[in-house]
Motif scaffolding. Sequence first.
Motif, PDB file in Angstrom:
ATOM      1  N   GLU A  68     -14.481 -30.539   7.917  1.00  0.00           N
ATOM      2  CA  GLU A  68     -14.228 -31.019   9.279  1.00  0.00           C
ATOM      3  C   GLU A  68     -14.813 -30.110  10.360  1.00  0.00           C
ATOM      4  O   GLU A  68     -15.548 -30.592  11.236  1.00  0.00           O
ATOM      5  N   PRO A  69     -14.556 -28.804  10.356  1.00  0.00           N
ATOM      6  CA  PRO A  69     -15.113 -27.962  11.420  1.00  0.00           C
ATOM      7  C   PRO A  69     -16.618 -27.725  11.292  1.00  0.00           C
ATOM      8  O   PRO A  69     -17.246 -27.267  12.251  1.00  0.00           O
ATOM      9  N   GLU A  70     -17.208 -28.047  10.154  1.00  0.00           N
ATOM     10  CA  GLU A  70     -18.645 -27.845   9.949  1.00  0.00           C
ATOM     11  C   GLU A  70     -19.496 -28.930  10.590  1.00  0.00           C
ATOM     12  O   GLU A  70     -20.700 -28.760  10.761  1.00  0.00           O
ATOM     13  N   CYS A  71     -18.911 -30.061  10.932  1.00  0.00           N
ATOM     14  CA  CYS A  71     -19.677 -31.194  11.451  1.00  0.00           C
ATOM     15  C   CYS A  71     -19.982 -31.033  12.943  1.00  0.00           C
ATOM     16  O   CYS A  71     -19.080 -31.093  13.768  1.00  0.00           O
ATOM     17  N   PRO A  72     -21.265 -30.870  13.292  1.00  0.00           N
ATOM     18  CA  PRO A  72     -21.626 -30.721  14.708  1.00  0.00           C
ATOM     19  C   PRO A  72     -21.333 -31.971  15.546  1.00  0.00           C
ATOM     20  O   PRO A  72     -21.172 -31.883  16.756  1.00  0.00           O
TER      21      PRO A  72
END
Length: 112
Positions: free
Chosen positions: A47-51
Amino acid sequence: MTYVVIDNCIACKYTDCVEVCPVDCFYEGENMLVIHPDECIDCGVCEPECPADAIRPDTEPDMEKWVELNRKYAELWPVILEKKDPMPGYEERDGETGKLEKYFSEAPGEGS
């Protein structure tokens, strides 16, 4: 709970999430990725990796249609295991609304 990919991914197709997934539950379409909800272990590292902010937990409101879409296409598209470049024109499409209706393609991607 599971995580799903929503329409923010369409026509951008960042693959940063693929690199961090410990169970390889991402599948590649022509212009978006999906997560197989039965394979996702709910770790949340993607989730936090998706720009494009295109990955959400299925516990958010109105996620049922996205769980269904992710499940359907994860069964049809090839698994993706390696990061690739985003789609051409992703800068202009990132954050655009109505992408499911405008751009979604049922065609599979190349996978890896």
